[in-house]
Write a protein that holds these residues in place. Structure first.
Motif, PDB file in Angstrom:
ATOM      1  N   ASP A 552       0.858  -1.193   0.000  1.00 17.63           N
ATOM      2  CA  ASP A 552       0.000   0.000   0.000  1.00 17.63           C
ATOM      3  C   ASP A 552       0.889   1.236   0.000  1.00 17.63           C
ATOM      4  OD1 ASP A 552      -2.116   1.715   0.122  1.00 17.63           O
ATOM      5  OD2 ASP A 552      -2.444   1.470   2.283  1.00 17.63           O
ATOM      6  N   GLY A 553       1.496   1.528  -1.128  1.00 21.69           N
ATOM      7  CA  GLY A 553       2.397   2.665  -1.219  1.00 21.69           C
ATOM      8  C   GLY A 553       3.726   2.372  -0.541  1.00 21.69           C
ATOM      9  N   GLY A 556       6.959   4.599   5.469  1.00 26.09           N
ATOM     10  CA  GLY A 556       7.639   5.826   5.884  1.00 26.09           C
ATOM     11  C   GLY A 556       9.133   5.695   6.069  1.00 26.09           C
ATOM     12  N   ALA A 557       9.664   4.480   5.990  1.00 26.55           N
ATOM     13  CA  ALA A 557      11.100   4.298   6.190  1.00 26.55           C
ATOM     14  C   ALA A 557      11.915   4.651   4.945  1.00 26.55           C
ATOM     15  CB  ALA A 557      11.390   2.859   6.611  1.00 26.55           C
ATOM     16  N   TRP A 558      11.256   4.808   3.814  1.00 26.69           N
ATOM     17  CA  TRP A 558      11.979   5.095   2.576  1.00 26.69           C
ATOM     18  C   TRP A 558      12.391   6.561   2.497  1.00 26.69           C
ATOM     19  CZ3 TRP A 558      13.786   1.345  -0.371  1.00 26.69           C
ATOM     20  CH2 TRP A 558      13.144   0.096  -0.387  1.00 26.69           C
ATOM     21  N   GLN A 559      13.544   6.772   1.907  1.00 29.40           N
ATOM     22  CA  GLN A 559      14.043   8.136   1.665  1.00 29.40           C
ATOM     23  C   GLN A 559      14.582   8.204   0.238  1.00 29.40           C
ATOM     24  OE1 GLN A 559      16.993   9.046   4.699  1.00 29.40           O
ATOM     25  NE2 GLN A 559      15.918   7.751   6.172  1.00 29.40           N
ATOM     26  N   VAL A 569       3.659   2.761  -6.640  1.00 26.98           N
ATOM     27  CA  VAL A 569       3.365   1.476  -6.024  1.00 26.98           C
ATOM     28  C   VAL A 569       1.898   1.158  -6.254  1.00 26.98           C
ATOM     29  CG1 VAL A 569       3.228   0.177  -3.867  1.00 26.98           C
ATOM     30  CG2 VAL A 569       5.153   1.719  -4.277  1.00 26.98           C
ATOM     31  N   SER A 570       1.666  -0.032  -6.808  1.00 27.37           N
ATOM     32  CA  SER A 570       0.292  -0.497  -6.990  1.00 27.37           C
ATOM     33  C   SER A 570       0.313  -1.996  -7.200  1.00 27.37           C
ATOM     34  CB  SER A 570      -0.368   0.182  -8.199  1.00 27.37           C
ATOM     35  OG  SER A 570       0.301  -0.146  -9.397  1.00 27.37           O
ATOM     36  N   GLY A 571      -0.763  -2.652  -6.786  1.00 28.72           N
ATOM     37  CA  GLY A 571      -0.887  -4.091  -7.020  1.00 28.72           C
ATOM     38  C   GLY A 571       0.213  -4.911  -6.388  1.00 28.72           C
ATOM     39  N   PHE A 734       9.563  -4.100  -8.979  1.00 25.94           N
ATOM     40  CA  PHE A 734      10.125  -4.701  -7.766  1.00 25.94           C
ATOM     41  C   PHE A 734       8.985  -5.296  -6.952  1.00 25.94           C
ATOM     42  CE2 PHE A 734      13.106  -1.273  -8.817  1.00 25.94           C
ATOM     43  CZ  PHE A 734      14.327  -1.933  -8.755  1.00 25.94           C
ATOM     44  N   ASP A 735       9.055  -6.589  -6.639  1.00 25.50           N
ATOM     45  CA  ASP A 735       7.988  -7.233  -5.868  1.00 25.50           C
ATOM     46  C   ASP A 735       8.076  -6.923  -4.384  1.00 25.50           C
ATOM     47  OD1 ASP A 735       7.261  -8.429  -8.265  1.00 25.50           O
ATOM     48  OD2 ASP A 735       6.721 -10.311  -7.280  1.00 25.50           O
ATOM     49  N   TYR A 736       9.292  -6.755  -3.888  1.00 26.19           N
ATOM     50  CA  TYR A 736       9.469  -6.532  -2.453  1.00 26.19           C
ATOM     51  C   TYR A 736      10.914  -6.157  -2.193  1.00 26.19           C
ATOM     52  CZ  TYR A 736      11.220 -11.316  -2.922  1.00 26.19           C
ATOM     53  OH  TYR A 736      11.899 -12.435  -3.333  1.00 26.19           O
ATOM     54  N   LEU A 737      11.183  -5.709  -0.976  1.00 25.83           N
ATOM     55  CA  LEU A 737      12.533  -5.619  -0.427  1.00 25.83           C
ATOM     56  C   LEU A 737      12.470  -6.255   0.950  1.00 25.83           C
ATOM     57  CD1 LEU A 737      15.409  -4.331  -1.030  1.00 25.83           C
ATOM     58  CD2 LEU A 737      14.758  -2.695   0.731  1.00 25.83           C
ATOM     59  N   ARG A 738      13.214  -7.354   1.134  1.00 25.32           N
ATOM     60  CA  ARG A 738      13.132  -8.104   2.379  1.00 25.32           C
ATOM     61  C   ARG A 738      14.502  -8.218   3.021  1.00 25.32           C
ATOM     62  NH1 ARG A 738       9.597 -13.089  -0.176  1.00 25.32           N
ATOM     63  NH2 ARG A 738       7.587 -11.966  -0.348  1.00 25.32           N
TER      64      ARG A 738
END
Length: 741
Positions: A552-553, A556-559, A569-571, A734-738
């Motif tokens: 969902d977007g 807040g940790a992203w800079q 970001v969608s889907g 990008f599917d994710y960052l883990r």
């Protein structure tokens, strides 16, 4: 090889053989001593593109590319040569070519790069890159030349014609006809591998004397990824070693060695995952890559086997604290290193996958319980069982049977250089029971144990009066013997025999039907193979507080550094059109999406989909992970289009001598969707941040590559990038960052 063409005439010293002698090591011990890299320290500060051969005298000879040897020297050595009795302590013995010595087709300013030295019959042949020829006044019209000599140190005489002449390139100029490497197959045919980024690596058959290319060349590795090839045969497979990425980027050099294997010398060579080295999404299984210690950019390898049967890889690398021979951005300082080459599950790897060694380690075995060089006239260590035997001119000759007075254990490697000067058969016996012989009457290599026997054909045209090496390995009840021109992984015949029982006792020599000559007879304890690869990074417990699934977007940790509003970001995915921007150099126009990383060791992963197609040129569109301190210090792991190839590049930029320096390493093969990982580790001694890169085509099977380091006083953040060019339009998903512990 060297990528930058030198302008003007080179000043070189005349190669004179020094008066210093190298002592022959004493026999009686096959316990390895210790050594430390670089092994060329006594010879020079740099010794690039090295190869090593064993001479008729039982000593080892190394050859390097044209460069000054010492810092501040300023004089170019045209193929420096060195000699050693133990592969650890080396003595400079002169240059192969004098300052005015060149083939008729070379210009006065030509240099000679990347030598490869082989035995052909009763002489030695050196293949070299000739950097400037008379074909074109524009230069960079590379050719493969050859020189011959009666001994490993010369005198060398150039052949009048190149083995492979300069080749015009379809994109202009001349293809990079460089980095030669010779190979002889079991049928006796000789081949030459050559080439580099512009043109790829090809193989051509050679005339019987090794001086002329014949037939039609075959492309065996794609352009714009590989160079510095070396081929050997192991357990029935043909392995093509090739270096990749930039050899000479100073402190950012990420050169490394990858491999593919095939069932024949012309390929097709494929990697561990079955991907061809000629594919646009180019395959290649890592063999040697930097590990975070002192050495970076390890590559351009040769090969040798010690007297215990252990294989070794010789190569050059760069000390990241001292990357240049003299001034910054000049000649890269690339000394010669040596490390153990292990075979694990059918694939070669250096030090079980741990890469270049820095501290002291067990040295190669260069003496044995039996170690006969026949430098003296006596045979006090041998018993004449039959026939006549004598020692003269540094070798043993005779017929009948001769037995050593030394008893050896069960698991051994025995070898000898031999020439059949009249004998119908000659070879080695073990324990008065097992015999391996070269049978010229039957045209076979024969192994026999009582009623058990096995044979392999000698190649057509086999010349028994030429010097060959016969090597036998016995482990338990399994015997494997091979006959080769010069112990360099290109066997003429291989035979395998299951013994009735383990063999121990006294080794011997035999010749029937006439005389044979023997030299460099050794029996040593057989090496103990490494069967397990070193552990690779594993993803542990998830760290959801540091991760983002893009549900969902952006959380807040992203800079942002230079926010790109086109990234959305969608889907359940971050979609980011590839920017017409970059991070390398001083431009620094690309956006970087960052977040803080956890303390301590961790693994970070993303799944990135980017359809870059295949074959077409789309320089240098890319997307993936980044470990980022600032615009001049970062490590970037991306799937990227590099000319017609698609690769996983692990690039690194750092400030050096007042400007940013960029280089890179190649990790694996991308797909349209590629999984990328960076494994972070803090060195307990230095406090440095070490980031090792990994990639996967399916999210399950991972290829791990190079380590780049950041200073202890930095705080790298982790992020995503999508840049390198907006045409044709392409969007990264990008599917994710883990993060994982």
């Amino acid at each position: 090889m060297r990528h930058l063409r030198r302008v003007g005439a080179l000043t070189a010293v005349l190669g004179l053989i020094l008066a210093a002698t190298v002592p022959t090591p004493a026999a009686g011990s096959d316990v390895p001593s210790r050594y430390r890299n670089p092994i060329s320290a006594a010879v020079g500060d740099t010794f690039a593109d090295p190869v090593i051969v064993r001479g008729d005298d039982g000593l080892w000879y190394a050859y390097g590319t044209t460069d000054p040897l010492r810092e501040g020297e300023g004089e170019f050595h045209r193929v420096p040569m060195a000699r050693s009795a133990d592969l650890v302590h080396w003595t400079y013995v002169g240059d192969a070519f004098g300052p005015d010595q060149r083939p008729p087709y070379a210009t006065g300013g030509a240099a000679y790069w990347a030598p490869d030295v082989r035995r052909f019959g009763d002489r030695w042949v050196m293949y070299v890159t000739v950097t400037d020829t008379t074909v074109s006044p524009e230069g960079s019209d590379y050719a493969i030349g050859a020189a011959t000599a009666p001994t490993p140190t010369g005198p060398w005489t150039f052949a009048a014609q190149p083995v492979v002449a300069p080749r015009p390139g379809g994109g202009g100029g001349y293809l990079w006809t460089i980095d030669p490497s010779q190979f002889t197959d079991v049928d006796g045919r000789g081949y030459l591998y050559y080439g580099s980024y512009y043109g790829g690596i090809s193989v051509t058959e050679l005339s019987p004397d090794g001086l002329t290319a014949v037939g039609t060349p075959t492309l065996v590795a794609i352009d714009n990824k590989f160079e510095g090839s070396y081929v050997l045969r192991h357990d029935g497979w043909y392995y093509l070693f090739a270096s990749t990425a930039n050899c000479c980027a100073g402190p950012a050099t990420g050169y490394s060695v990858q491999v593919g294997r095939a069932r024949g010398p012309r390929g097709p060579f494929t990697d561990r995952e079955g991907v061809a080295l000629t594919a646009s999404r180019a395959g290649g299984t890592p063999v040697l890559t930097q590990n975070g210690n002192r050495w970076i950019g390890p590559g351009h390898n040769g090969f040798l086997t010690d007297l215990s049967g252990q294989d070794w890889i010789v190569y050059h690398a760069i000390d990241r604290a001292d990357p240049y021979l003299d001034e910054p951005f000049g000649i890269n300082e690339r000394p010669m290193l040596l490390d153990r080459l292990d075979w694990i599950d059918g694939w070669p790897t250096v030090n079980a996958g741990t890469g270049p060694s820095e501290g002291t380690r067990p040295a190669p075995v260069t003496t044995g319980r039996v170690d006969a060089r026949f430098d003296t006239g006596g045979l006090v260590d041998w018993r004449r069982d039959a026939g006549e035997w004598r020692v003269a001119d540094g070798q043993l000759s005779g017929s009948g049977a001769l037995t050593s007075r030394t008893t050896v254990g069960a698991d051994v490697r025995a070898e000898a250089d031999l020439r059949l000067t009249g004998a119908a058969a000659a070879g080695i016996t073990l324990g008065d029971r097992v015999e391996v012989r070269v049978d010229t009457a039957g045209g076979r290599l024969v192994a026999r144990d009582g009623r058990r026997s096995a044979t392999a054909p000698l190649p057509a045209g086999f010349v028994p009066t030429n010097r060959h090496n016969l090597a036998i390995e016995v482990r338990g009840r399994q015997l494997v013997a091979e006959l080769s021109p010069a112990r360099l992984g290109d066997q003429l015949a291989v035979v395998s025999l299951r013994l009735e029982r383990p063999v121990a006792g006294r080794p011997g020599l035999t010749a029937t039907g006439g005389t044979a000559e023997f030299d460099n007879v050794s029996v040593a304890r057989l090496y103990r193979p490494e069967r397990r690869a070193a552990p690779v990074p594993r993803a542990g417990a998830p760290l959801p507080a540091y991760s983002d699934e893009f549900g969902d977007g952006l959380d807040g940790a992203w800079q942002w550094v230079r926010e790109d509003p086109a990234a959305t970001v969608s889907g359940g995915a971050l979609r980011w059109p590839v920017q017409a921007a970059d991070l390398t150099g001083t431009g620094n126009t690309a956006g970087v999406l960052l977040r803080d990383a956890p303390r301590g060791d961790y693994v970070v992963e993303t799944k990135v989909t980017l359809d870059l197609g295949e074959e077409t040129v789309r320089n240098y569109q890319q997307a993936g992970l980044v470990a980022y301190v600032d615009d001049d210090r970062f490590a970037r792991l991306t799937q990227v289009a590099i000319w017609n190839t698609r690769q996983v590049e692990y690039g690194y930029e750092l400030p050096f001598a007042g400007r940013p320096v960029y280089g890179g390493s190649i990790v694996g093969t991308p797909a349209t969707t590629t999984w990328l990982r960076l494994a972070h580790h803090v060195d307990r001694v230095t406090g440095e941040h070490e980031f090792r890169a990994g990639s996967s085509r399916d999210g399950r099977t991972w290829t791990w590559g190079a380590v780049w380091t950041f200073p202890a006083d930095t705080t790298p953040r982790i992020g995503l990038v999508a840049h390198g060019g907006a045409e044709p339009p392409a969007t990264t998903e990008f599917d994710y960052l883990r993060f994982y512990r």
